[in-house]
Design an enzyme around this catalytic site. Structure first.
Site, PDB file in Angstrom:
ATOM      1  N   GLY A 134       3.452  -3.657  -3.981  1.00 42.05           N
ATOM      2  CA  GLY A 134       3.356  -3.788  -5.269  1.00 42.05           C
ATOM      3  C   GLY A 134       3.678  -2.393  -5.864  1.00 42.05           C
ATOM      4  O   GLY A 134       4.659  -2.245  -6.565  1.00 42.05           O
ATOM      5  N   TYR A 157      -0.105  -1.180 -12.306  1.00 43.70           N
ATOM      6  CA  TYR A 157      -1.646  -0.954 -12.384  1.00 43.70           C
ATOM      7  C   TYR A 157      -1.946  -0.430 -13.662  1.00 43.70           C
ATOM      8  O   TYR A 157      -2.892   0.452 -13.923  1.00 43.70           O
ATOM      9  CB  TYR A 157      -2.331  -0.486 -11.207  1.00 43.70           C
ATOM     10  CG  TYR A 157      -1.926  -1.125  -9.937  1.00 43.70           C
ATOM     11  CD1 TYR A 157      -2.752  -2.281  -9.569  1.00 43.70           C
ATOM     12  CD2 TYR A 157      -1.314  -0.487  -9.051  1.00 43.70           C
ATOM     13  CE1 TYR A 157      -2.309  -2.884  -8.455  1.00 43.70           C
ATOM     14  CE2 TYR A 157      -0.940  -1.042  -7.775  1.00 43.70           C
ATOM     15  CZ  TYR A 157      -1.662  -2.373  -7.658  1.00 43.70           C
ATOM     16  OH  TYR A 157      -1.312  -3.187  -6.534  1.00 43.70           O
ATOM     17  N   CYS A 205     -13.808   4.917 -27.784  1.00 42.31           N
ATOM     18  CA  CYS A 205     -14.933   5.623 -27.860  1.00 42.31           C
ATOM     19  C   CYS A 205     -15.643   5.506 -26.492  1.00 42.31           C
ATOM     20  O   CYS A 205     -16.791   4.952 -26.186  1.00 42.31           O
ATOM     21  CB  CYS A 205     -15.992   5.073 -28.952  1.00 42.31           C
ATOM     22  SG  CYS A 205     -15.002   4.586 -30.513  1.00 42.31           S
ATOM     23  N   GLU A 249       4.052  -6.701   1.632  1.00 43.01           N
ATOM     24  CA  GLU A 249       3.340  -7.115   0.327  1.00 43.01           C
ATOM     25  C   GLU A 249       3.317  -5.849  -0.581  1.00 43.01           C
ATOM     26  O   GLU A 249       2.245  -5.633  -1.032  1.00 43.01           O
ATOM     27  CB  GLU A 249       1.959  -7.662   0.474  1.00 43.01           C
ATOM     28  CG  GLU A 249       1.936  -8.750   1.433  1.00 43.01           C
ATOM     29  CD  GLU A 249       0.310  -9.179   1.805  1.00 43.01           C
ATOM     30  OE1 GLU A 249      -0.688  -8.137   1.193  1.00 43.01           O
ATOM     31  OE2 GLU A 249       0.000  -9.923   2.338  1.00 43.01           O
ATOM     32  N   GLY A 258       1.012  -1.198  -0.089  1.00 37.42           N
ATOM     33  CA  GLY A 258       0.090   0.045   0.077  1.00 37.42           C
ATOM     34  C   GLY A 258       0.911   1.313  -0.192  1.00 37.42           C
ATOM     35  O   GLY A 258       0.201   2.292  -0.062  1.00 37.42           O
TER      36      GLY A 258
HETATM   37  C1  LIG Z   1      -2.945  -4.964  -3.826  1.00 36.39           C
HETATM   38  C2  LIG Z   1      -2.741  -5.508  -2.765  1.00 36.39           C
HETATM   39  C3  LIG Z   1      -1.289  -5.276  -2.345  1.00 36.39           C
HETATM   40  C4  LIG Z   1      -0.246  -4.270  -2.941  1.00 36.39           C
HETATM   41  O1  LIG Z   1      -0.730  -2.965  -2.776  1.00 36.39           O
HETATM   42  P1  LIG Z   1       0.273  -1.868  -3.539  1.00 36.39           P
HETATM   43  O2  LIG Z   1      -0.664  -0.674  -2.997  1.00 36.39           O
HETATM   44  O3  LIG Z   1       0.537  -2.043  -4.740  1.00 36.39           O
HETATM   45  O4  LIG Z   1       1.397  -1.688  -2.645  1.00 36.39           O
HETATM   46  C5  LIG Z   1      -0.833  -6.046  -1.177  1.00 36.39           C
HETATM   47  N1  LIG Z   1      -1.432  -7.059  -0.594  1.00 36.39           N
HETATM   48  C6  LIG Z   1      -2.788  -7.217  -0.977  1.00 36.39           C
HETATM   49  C7  LIG Z   1      -3.509  -8.113  -0.255  1.00 36.39           C
HETATM   50  C8  LIG Z   1      -3.300  -6.363  -2.024  1.00 36.39           C
HETATM   51  O5  LIG Z   1      -4.727  -6.785  -2.444  1.00 36.39           O
END
Ligand SMILES: *Cc1c(COP(=O)(O)O)cnc(C)c1O
Length: 408
Positions: free
Chosen positions: A269, A365, A337, A267, A230
């Site tokens: 991303g 994303y 469109c 986690e 996050g």
């Molecule tokens: C999407 C997600 C992440 C990664 O979130 P980011 O904002 O991209 O770091 C981590 N854990 C879970 C469970 C997610 O759904």
């Protein structure tokens, strides 16, 4: 002229065409290094949340760097195994895992299922017993804290579909501990995405640690603590805390509360890949209007869905500055469109047809959410390392698009 590492985006676009995603291996590894600095001396595992960008060439970089992975589907499991990841470092999140996906993940020997409901616990227990296995689990807790981000990417509030409510957590853990096909190993939370302040993390940490105390007092030991992902990135002068600074702060609280010795999982991303990618696109037409001027580009919401989905902001910059002419304020839009097909609004640009633009911070994303809407093929992707470029995904052809369909 804009570069990614030692290569000019202009040359890459001429070679591979547009729209083209270009990623820097070094920028990815730099982002990972910030997390690792934060966790120095700790038992910690960074599990890249691969839904941010699940291209094999990207996964390969993180797999070679020793990352674990956070997956959310059987497709992601197959992809990450194809990229050479160690299944013992894979964790499986998501509110709607199917029995088939559970079977595949158990057979692969993943590290942990992040279970999101009591109903899922019972199904996972049955699936594991049928395979004569035990499923290692943590339960995703919904800590009910506001991550102060866009509502569509808030996940840790009471009204969200994710996780088990804080008040139900002990009950769910007791139930899990009673199931023979389940082995409780940890606790998990993930409160949202594009978080740009430390305070929601600190609030969630305290809430999770309160639960850890309660659950362990009930005789259920928790080996790892997973704080989700996050962390935000800089899209438009955003100032999220650096990963190492944030984690030093969180670790101080963990230590103060006596949990500094636990295995930690994160986690991330977006914060590992978002700023490591750009999308190069060509100006097809400029179209002056009464209320608005439009700059029509060859990338669209099927390539760059974030503005249409969450009114998100990407910086858009010409690859080369023009010496002549003046800037005009444009809405930068794609060919699809839909009036929602915009990439940037009210942008001052000095451009003519044929110019190349870079849409910045397009690593996360974008490609992983790309679609074939309007029967547009998905863009090509290039990974740059130093002065070397690898085409990690060729441009999708019409044949690729038609392959799975038939009529009689
Ligand atoms: C999407 C997600 C992440 C990664 O979130 P980011 O904002 O991209 O770091 C981590 N854990 C879970 C469970 C997610 O759904």
């Amino acid at each position: 002229m804009l570069h990614v590492e030692a290569l000019s985006l202009d040359a890459l676009a001429r070679e591979h065409g547009t729209p083209l995603f270009v990623y820097s291996k070094q920028w990815m590894l730099d982002a990972l290094a910030a997390y690792r600095r934060g966790f120095e001396g700790r038992d910690a595992l960074v599990c890249y949340a691969m839904k941010a960008n699940s291209s094999l060439g990207v996964l390969r970089v993180f797999a070679e760097a020793g990352c674990g992975f956070d997956i959310v589907s059987g497709g992601e499991l197959a992809r990450v195994l194809a990229a050479g990841a160690d299944p013992a470092k894979v964790i499986f999140s998501g509110v709607g895992k199917t029995r088939d996906e559970m079977r595949q993940a158990l057979a692969a020997g993943i590290a942990c299922f992040n279970v999101e409901s009591e109903a899922e616990l019972d199904v996972l227990n049955a699936v594991a017993l049928a395979q004569k296995q035990r499923a290692r689990i943590s339960i995703r807790i919904n800590p009910n804290v506001d991550p102060k981000t866009h509502p569509y990417i808030s996940t840790g509030l009471k009204g969200n579909k994710f996780g088990v409510a804080h008040d139900r957590a002990l009950h769910a853990y007791r139930h899990a501990a009673s199931l023979p096909g389940i082995e409780v190993v940890g606790i998990d939370c993930h409160i949202g995405s594009q978080i740009t302040e430390a305070s929601p993390y600190l609030d969630a940490l305290e809430r999770v640690l309160d639960l850890v105390e309660t659950i362990e007092q009930a005789g259920i030991p928790l080996h790892h603590l997973d704080f989700g992902g996050g962390l935000g990135i800089d899209y438009n002068h955003d100032t999220p805390p650096a990963a190492d600074v944030l984690w030093k702060q969180l670790l101080a609280r963990l230590d103060a509360r006596g949990f500094g010795d636990r295995q930690l999982i994160v986690e991330p991303g977006r914060s590992l890949i978002g700023n490591a990618g750009v999308c190069v696109t060509e100006v097809l037409y400029t179209k002056p209007g009464e209320d608005k001027n439009f700059c029509i580009i060859d990338a669209a919401m099927n390539d760059l869905p974030r503005p249409a989905m969450y009114q998100a902001f990407h910086q858009i910059v010409p690859l080369a500055e023009r010496s002549a002419g003046t800037s005009t304020t444009y809405d930068v839009v794609g060919p699809i469109c839909e009036s929602g097909d915009w990439i940037g609004r009210d942008r001052a640009l000095n451009v003519v047809e044929g110019d190349l633009l870079a849409v910045l911070s397009a690593g996360a994303y974008c490609m992983s959410m790309a679609s074939n809407y309007n029967s547009r093929g998905r863009a090509a992707e290039v990974l740059v390392s130093g002065d070397r470029a690898t085409l990690i995904r060729r441009r999708e052809s019409v044949d690729d698009q038609l392959r799975a369909e038939h009529f009689d």
